[in-house]
Design an enzyme around this catalytic site. Structure first.
Site, short mmCIF file in Angstrom:
data_model
loop_
_atom_site.label_atom_id
_atom_site.label_comp_id
_atom_site.label_asym_id
_atom_site.label_seq_id
_atom_site.Cartn_x
_atom_site.Cartn_y
_atom_site.Cartn_z
CB SER A 124 35.06 43.18 40.16
OG SER A 124 34.51 41.98 40.63
CE1 TYR A 148 36.59 45.18 45.35
CE2 TYR A 148 35.07 43.50 44.56
CZ TYR A 148 36.28 44.17 44.47
OH TYR A 148 37.17 43.82 43.49
CE LYS A 152 37.58 47.13 42.43
NZ LYS A 152 38.90 47.67 42.08
P1 NAD Z 1 45.83 42.78 46.18
O1 NAD Z 1 45.28 43.21 47.50
O2 NAD Z 1 46.78 41.65 46.15
O3 NAD Z 1 46.50 44.02 45.43
C1 NAD Z 1 46.12 45.35 45.68
C2 NAD Z 1 47.39 46.15 45.92
O4 NAD Z 1 47.03 47.53 46.16
C3 NAD Z 1 48.14 45.68 47.17
O5 NAD Z 1 49.50 45.54 46.84
C4 NAD Z 1 47.92 46.80 48.19
O6 NAD Z 1 49.03 46.93 49.07
C5 NAD Z 1 47.76 48.00 47.27
N1 NAD Z 1 46.95 49.08 47.83
C6 NAD Z 1 45.76 49.00 48.45
N2 NAD Z 1 45.33 50.23 48.81
C7 NAD Z 1 46.26 51.11 48.38
C8 NAD Z 1 46.38 52.52 48.45
N3 NAD Z 1 45.45 53.26 49.06
N4 NAD Z 1 47.46 53.10 47.88
C9 NAD Z 1 48.42 52.34 47.27
N5 NAD Z 1 48.37 50.99 47.22
C10 NAD Z 1 47.30 50.40 47.75
O7 NAD Z 1 44.57 42.48 45.24
P2 NAD Z 1 44.51 41.83 43.80
O8 NAD Z 1 43.79 40.55 43.92
O9 NAD Z 1 45.84 41.88 43.16
O10 NAD Z 1 43.51 42.86 43.11
C11 NAD Z 1 43.98 43.96 42.37
C12 NAD Z 1 42.77 44.77 41.92
O11 NAD Z 1 41.90 43.92 41.16
C13 NAD Z 1 41.93 45.34 43.05
O12 NAD Z 1 41.48 46.63 42.69
C14 NAD Z 1 40.75 44.39 43.12
O13 NAD Z 1 39.58 45.02 43.59
C15 NAD Z 1 40.59 43.99 41.67
N6 NAD Z 1 39.94 42.68 41.49
C16 NAD Z 1 40.46 41.59 42.13
C17 NAD Z 1 39.84 40.35 41.98
C18 NAD Z 1 40.34 39.13 42.70
O14 NAD Z 1 39.57 38.18 42.85
N7 NAD Z 1 41.60 39.08 43.13
C19 NAD Z 1 38.71 40.24 41.16
C20 NAD Z 1 38.21 41.37 40.52
C21 NAD Z 1 38.85 42.60 40.70
C1 WQD Z 2 34.19 30.81 44.73
C2 WQD Z 2 33.24 29.65 45.03
C3 WQD Z 2 32.03 29.93 47.08
C4 WQD Z 2 35.52 29.64 49.72
C5 WQD Z 2 34.91 36.82 45.11
C6 WQD Z 2 34.37 38.23 45.14
C7 WQD Z 2 34.41 38.82 43.76
C8 WQD Z 2 35.81 38.71 43.14
C9 WQD Z 2 36.37 37.34 43.26
C10 WQD Z 2 36.98 40.78 43.50
C11 WQD Z 2 31.89 30.12 45.56
C12 WQD Z 2 32.95 28.73 47.16
C13 WQD Z 2 34.70 29.68 48.61
C14 WQD Z 2 35.42 28.55 50.61
C15 WQD Z 2 33.67 27.62 49.23
N1 WQD Z 2 36.74 39.57 43.80
N2 WQD Z 2 33.79 28.69 48.37
N3 WQD Z 2 34.50 27.57 50.33
O1 WQD Z 2 32.75 34.64 45.81
O2 WQD Z 2 33.00 34.03 43.36
O3 WQD Z 2 34.12 36.04 44.23
O4 WQD Z 2 36.25 36.86 44.60
O5 WQD Z 2 36.43 41.47 42.69
O6 WQD Z 2 34.00 40.15 43.88
O7 WQD Z 2 33.02 38.19 45.61
O8 WQD Z 2 34.98 33.83 44.86
O9 WQD Z 2 36.73 32.29 45.63
O10 WQD Z 2 35.27 33.40 47.35
O11 WQD Z 2 34.29 31.64 45.88
O12 WQD Z 2 32.84 26.73 49.04
O13 WQD Z 2 36.10 28.48 51.65
O14 WQD Z 2 33.82 28.85 46.06
O15 WQD Z 2 30.81 29.70 47.75
O16 WQD Z 2 30.92 29.23 45.07
P1 WQD Z 2 33.59 34.59 44.60
P2 WQD Z 2 35.41 32.81 45.99
#
Ligand code: NAD
Ligand code: WQD
Length: 337
Positions: A124, A148, A152
């Site tokens: 991330s 978190y 990562k």
């Molecule tokens: P998500 O929660 O939709 O997907 C994660 C999946 O992993 C889910 O299906 C959950 O059931 C499964 N899971 C969780 N713990 C598990 C375990 N112990 N064993 C097996 N399965 C398990 O999330 P996502 O948004 O699809 O994110 C996927 C990955 O990408 C995550 O590692 C997350 O940290 C990373 N990521 C997400 C974002 C984002 O904003 N969505 C941003 C950066 C990184």
């Molecule tokens: C985006 C913008 C908020 C909600 C998070 C995690 C990051 C990554 C992605 C996993 C910001 C604003 C949001 C609301 C708002 N995940 N906002 N009202 O915070 O950039 O990132 O998700 O790795 O680790 O921290 O994403 O979508 O929460 O926010 O005003 O109800 O929207 O302040 O400026 P963020 P977000």
């Protein structure tokens, strides 16, 4: 390639499965469904004729993983499984380290046991922490500000050490920016189990009438309209970055980090305006104080991914908001619809 996909039933995993199968990869999913619905795989199977096997299992369950590895013999693993809520990670640090870090260790042991040498990891942009400069490139110092984010970064370090110790291994560390949007079919999308933490699913729930108004967290940032700037990336572009990462892993060894973003940023109010434009819905907003831990702006320098993964984004802002609306309006209760 035979690809094991942990967390493949989740938001990003489900979109990636469709892209992998479209390119002829054979996929095997392991997911414990703690944040996903089994309906996801039903829909994926209806959208693709590709080879997909699935197992209910936890990545910390070594016996189960060994069994799955023995049966499927993956040539590569894409590791999505993990927890991702920043606020919850501060309240339950051991739980987050257990699933995100110990879970990865179990996975690597199971891979080593069968000689699987390639992994693509969901990292991330949050590993960078407060920007020293923008856009972030991959050389930007890492200093995550949450449990978190640290989980990562720890996994990135573990994977780097894993590849350093065995010279035929590859770890592709994909640092995602802000994934949004949904599959063009309208059948697959983001389905938060609780009140959404993230901007786009919250806006979508306001549009569908589940929530009254979007709370804008701060309009006094040092940005053009005062609201936070983020690099939003369409989830299908992000999914395709994983396919590109497999191609890269096939040829390269060692650990390498890549920013996966568009290189452009939009404000909260830009996102609201784009959503209103593409959905025809009005999104009422109210301004509140800044959210704890938020920063003013984030933006990727995605040059490395362009040159080395041979990957570029193909979807624009309107694609992100319109696909979200098609998914949300067609599935007002997500996969329970
Ligand atoms: P998500 O929660 O939709 O997907 C994660 C999946 O992993 C889910 O299906 C959950 O059931 C499964 N899971 C969780 N713990 C598990 C375990 N112990 N064993 C097996 N399965 C398990 O999330 P996502 O948004 O699809 O994110 C996927 C990955 O990408 C995550 O590692 C997350 O940290 C990373 N990521 C997400 C974002 C984002 O904003 N969505 C941003 C950066 C990184
Ligand atoms: C985006 C913008 C908020 C909600 C998070 C995690 C990051 C990554 C992605 C996993 C910001 C604003 C949001 C609301 C708002 N995940 N906002 N009202 O915070 O950039 O990132 O998700 O790795 O680790 O921290 O994403 O979508 O929460 O926010 O005003 O109800 O929207 O302040 O400026 P963020 P977000």
């Amino acid at each position: 390639m035979r690809v094991l996909v942990t967390g493949g039933a989740g938001y990003i995993g489900s979109h990636t499965l469709l892209e992998l199968m479209a390119q002829g990869h054979e996929v095997c999913v392991v997911d414990n469904y703690c944040n996903a619905s089994p309906e996801v795989l039903v829909r994926i199977r209806s959208l693709s004729n590709g080879t997909l096997v699935d197992h209910i299992g936890d990545v910390r369950d070594s016996v189960k993983l060994d069994d799955i590895m023995d049966g499927f013999q993956p040539e590569a693993v894409i590791h999505f499984a993990g927890l991702k809520a920043v606020g919850e990670s501060q309240e339950r640090p051991l739980h987050y380290y257990d699933i995100n870090v110990s879970g990865t260790l179990c996975l690597l042991r199971a891979m080593d046991r069968i000689g699987c040498r390639k992994i693509v990891f969901s990292s991330s942009a949050t590993v960078y922490g407060v920007p020293k400069y923008l856009p972030y490139d991959e050389a930007h110092p890492t200093n995550p500000t949450s449990v978190y984010g640290r989980s990562k970064l720890m996994v990135e370090q573990i994977l780097t050490d894993w590849t350093a110790a065995q010279d035929d291994t590859t770890a592709v560390l994909l640092r995602y920016f802000n994934p949004v949007g949904a599959h063009a079919s309208g059948q697959i999308g983001e389905d938060p189990s609780d009140i959404p933490n993230n901007l786009m699913p919250y806006i979508a729930q306001v549009a569908i009438g589940k929530r009254d108004a979007l709370t804008v967290f701060g309009d006094d940032y040092d940005t053009a309209d005062g609201t936070g700037l983020r690099d939003y990336i369409h989830v299908v572009d992000l999914a395709r970055a994983h396919v590109a990462a497999l191609g890269y892993a096939d040829k390269a060894t060692g650990a390498r980090a890549f920013n996966v973003g568009t290189g452009q940023s939009y404000s909260v109010l830009d996102m609201v305006a784009a959503f209103e434009r593409t959905s025809g819905k009005t999104i009422p907003t109210k301004v509140a104080a800044r959210r704890d831990g938020d920063i003013a702006a984030m933006q990727a320098d995605a040059t490395r991914a362009k040159h080395e993964l041979k990957w570029v984004t193909e979807h624009n802002l309107d694609d992100m908001t319109s696909s979200t609306w098609v998914w949300q309006s067609g599935n007002p209760n997500g996969y329970k619809s």
